[in-house]
Write a protein that holds these residues in place. Structure first.
Motif, short mmCIF file in Angstrom:
data_model
loop_
_atom_site.label_atom_id
_atom_site.label_comp_id
_atom_site.label_asym_id
_atom_site.label_seq_id
_atom_site.Cartn_x
_atom_site.Cartn_y
_atom_site.Cartn_z
N ALA A 95 0.84 -0.91 -0.08
CA ALA A 95 -0.01 0.10 0.06
C ALA A 95 0.71 1.23 0.00
O ALA A 95 1.83 1.14 0.80
N GLY A 96 0.58 2.11 -0.91
CA GLY A 96 1.32 3.36 -0.98
C GLY A 96 0.76 4.27 -2.23
O GLY A 96 -0.02 3.90 -2.57
N VAL A 97 1.02 5.49 -1.82
CA VAL A 97 0.75 6.69 -2.67
C VAL A 97 1.90 7.29 -3.40
O VAL A 97 2.99 7.47 -2.76
N ASP A 98 1.87 7.88 -4.70
CA ASP A 98 2.93 8.73 -5.09
C ASP A 98 2.55 10.16 -5.00
O ASP A 98 1.50 10.41 -4.33
N VAL A 99 3.62 11.32 -5.41
CA VAL A 99 3.25 12.69 -5.13
C VAL A 99 2.20 13.29 -5.96
O VAL A 99 1.74 14.22 -5.55
N GLY A 100 1.93 12.45 -7.09
CA GLY A 100 0.93 13.29 -8.29
C GLY A 100 1.91 14.28 -8.88
O GLY A 100 3.15 13.88 -9.21
N THR A 101 1.50 15.48 -8.90
CA THR A 101 2.19 16.61 -9.65
C THR A 101 3.32 16.79 -8.72
O THR A 101 3.41 16.90 -7.64
N PRO A 102 4.55 16.87 -9.51
CA PRO A 102 5.83 17.07 -8.71
C PRO A 102 5.84 18.66 -8.12
O PRO A 102 4.95 19.37 -8.39
N VAL A 103 6.52 18.59 -6.86
CA VAL A 103 6.42 19.76 -6.05
C VAL A 103 7.86 20.05 -5.46
O VAL A 103 8.43 19.28 -4.82
N PRO A 104 8.32 21.36 -5.94
CA PRO A 104 9.56 21.75 -5.33
C PRO A 104 9.49 21.84 -3.85
O PRO A 104 8.51 21.87 -3.31
N VAL A 105 10.78 21.56 -3.45
CA VAL A 105 10.90 21.50 -1.57
C VAL A 105 10.34 22.42 -1.03
O VAL A 105 9.74 22.33 -0.05
N THR A 106 10.26 23.89 -1.75
CA THR A 106 10.02 25.03 -0.97
C THR A 106 8.51 24.90 -1.03
O THR A 106 7.79 25.72 -0.19
N ASP A 107 7.89 24.33 -1.85
CA ASP A 107 6.43 24.15 -2.13
C ASP A 107 5.26 23.26 -1.53
O ASP A 107 4.45 23.15 -1.42
N VAL A 108 6.23 22.25 -0.77
CA VAL A 108 5.65 21.23 -0.02
C VAL A 108 4.86 21.80 1.22
O VAL A 108 5.49 22.17 2.17
N THR A 109 3.38 21.36 1.08
CA THR A 109 2.97 21.77 2.32
C THR A 109 2.90 20.80 3.39
O THR A 109 3.38 19.58 3.23
N ALA A 110 2.54 21.25 4.57
CA ALA A 110 2.47 20.38 5.86
C ALA A 110 1.36 19.08 5.48
O ALA A 110 1.93 18.00 5.77
N GLY A 111 0.51 19.48 5.02
CA GLY A 111 -0.61 18.51 4.59
C GLY A 111 0.01 17.57 3.61
O GLY A 111 -0.15 16.16 3.68
N GLN A 112 0.75 17.80 2.59
CA GLN A 112 1.30 16.95 1.70
C GLN A 112 2.36 15.97 2.29
O GLN A 112 2.14 14.85 2.03
N TRP A 113 3.13 16.71 3.15
CA TRP A 113 4.14 15.85 3.78
C TRP A 113 3.55 14.82 4.65
O TRP A 113 3.86 13.73 4.61
N ASP A 114 2.74 15.10 5.60
CA ASP A 114 1.98 14.17 6.75
C ASP A 114 1.20 13.20 5.82
O ASP A 114 1.19 12.03 6.24
N ARG A 115 0.68 13.46 4.59
CA ARG A 115 -0.04 12.52 3.99
C ARG A 115 0.82 11.16 3.57
O ARG A 115 0.59 10.10 3.59
N LEU A 116 2.03 11.96 2.71
CA LEU A 116 2.78 10.69 2.41
C LEU A 116 3.48 9.80 3.41
O LEU A 116 3.47 8.78 3.22
N ILE A 117 4.01 10.58 4.44
CA ILE A 117 4.36 9.88 5.53
C ILE A 117 3.47 9.11 6.23
O ILE A 117 3.64 7.54 6.75
N ALA A 118 2.15 9.31 6.33
CA ALA A 118 1.21 8.68 7.13
C ALA A 118 0.84 7.12 6.29
O ALA A 118 0.63 6.31 6.77
N ILE A 119 0.71 7.41 5.09
CA ILE A 119 0.31 6.30 4.24
C ILE A 119 1.48 5.22 3.94
O ILE A 119 1.74 4.10 4.25
#
Length: 257
Positions: A95-119
């Motif tokens: 089970a896992g997910v990818d990022v979808g649209t590429p995101v520069p490190v300066t634009d990664v939101t807390a929600g995006q980070w938390d979702r990837l780590i959580a799953i």
């Protein structure tokens, strides 16, 4: 359904991410080896459909709807597996997910980070943690995590994904040190380019080039298939693989050497 040449001792196997892509292929391969299989996925209907197809071919399989980020739901799902199939001896965390649209490190939101780590990372840990007591009681177990070759090589504009999968690799090594003395091996398979619905979806969205173009970047000049990952996974689940633990098994066509 069972291939006598490959049949080993029948052991209950749990495969997360069992609804689409690599997960169902792993479930089918383990069922071919004679193992009762539980396919776990947030897409419960699709996981159950794959399980029904396996059952129709003579295998023992069930599909269970579960979100790997929900600790209580994971515990409940494992209890369903125990009630219907028996104690868990094998767990494969696909089970896992990818990022979808590429995101520069300066634009990664807390929600995006938390979702990837959580799953990808916490979900992997939660499922393994729920299964390990059965393996400890039996003195035998197989843990196979599905990570990513990008966690070995790095990748631009995917820092949160790479970090989550790098954590999976590190977690697998830690589990190998802790659990191998108890007869439980832990290994990880980090695929590179695999032809899955998720990959095709990226192509359709224009996030990644067509897979035939990506295939030219791979030394074997082709993309991997879910069955390629499933074959390596199935071997790691056998008694013959008992001296392999804490390893990164690169099924990647030479993409990362």
């Amino acid at each position: 359904m069972t291939d006598p040449a490959f049949l080993a001792t029948s052991r209950v196997a749990v495969v997360t991410g069992g609804a689409s892509g690599i997960g169902p292929a792993i479930g089918r391969r383990l069922a071919l080896a004679g193992h009762p299989v539980a396919l776990l996925d947030r897409q419960g209907d699709l996981a159950r459909r794959h399980a029904e197809e396996l059952t129709a071919q003579g295998a023992t399989a069930i599909g269970i709807e579960v979100d790997v980020t929900d600790r209580d739901a994971v515990a409940l799902a494992m209890n369903v597996v125990r009630d219907q199939l028996g104690p868990v001896s094998i767990i494969v965390t696909s089970a896992g997910v990818d990022v979808g649209t590429p995101v520069p490190v300066t634009d990664v939101t807390a929600g995006q980070w938390d979702r990837l780590i959580a799953i990808n990372l916490t979900g992997t840990f939660t499922c393994i943690q729920a299964a390990v007591p059965d393996m400890q009681a039996a003195g035998w177990g197989r843990i196979i995590t599905i990570s990513s070759s990008s966690a070995q090589s790095g990748a631009p504009e995917r820092s949160h994904y790479v970090a989550s999968k790098g954590g999976v690799i590190a977690l697998t090594k830690a589990l190998a040190f802790e659990l191998s003395p108890q007869g439980i091996t832990a290994n990880t398979i980090p695929p590179s380019i695999v032809d899955t619905p998720m990959a095709q979806g990226g192509v359709e969205l224009g996030i990644v080039p067509p897979l035939d173009i990506l295939a030219t970047m791979v030394p074997v000049r082709g993309c991997g298939t879910p069955d390629d990952i499933a074959a390596a996974t199935a071997f790691l689940c056998t008694d013959d693989a008992g001296f392999i633990t804490g390893q990164i098994i690169g099924v990647n066509g030479g993409m990362y050497i």
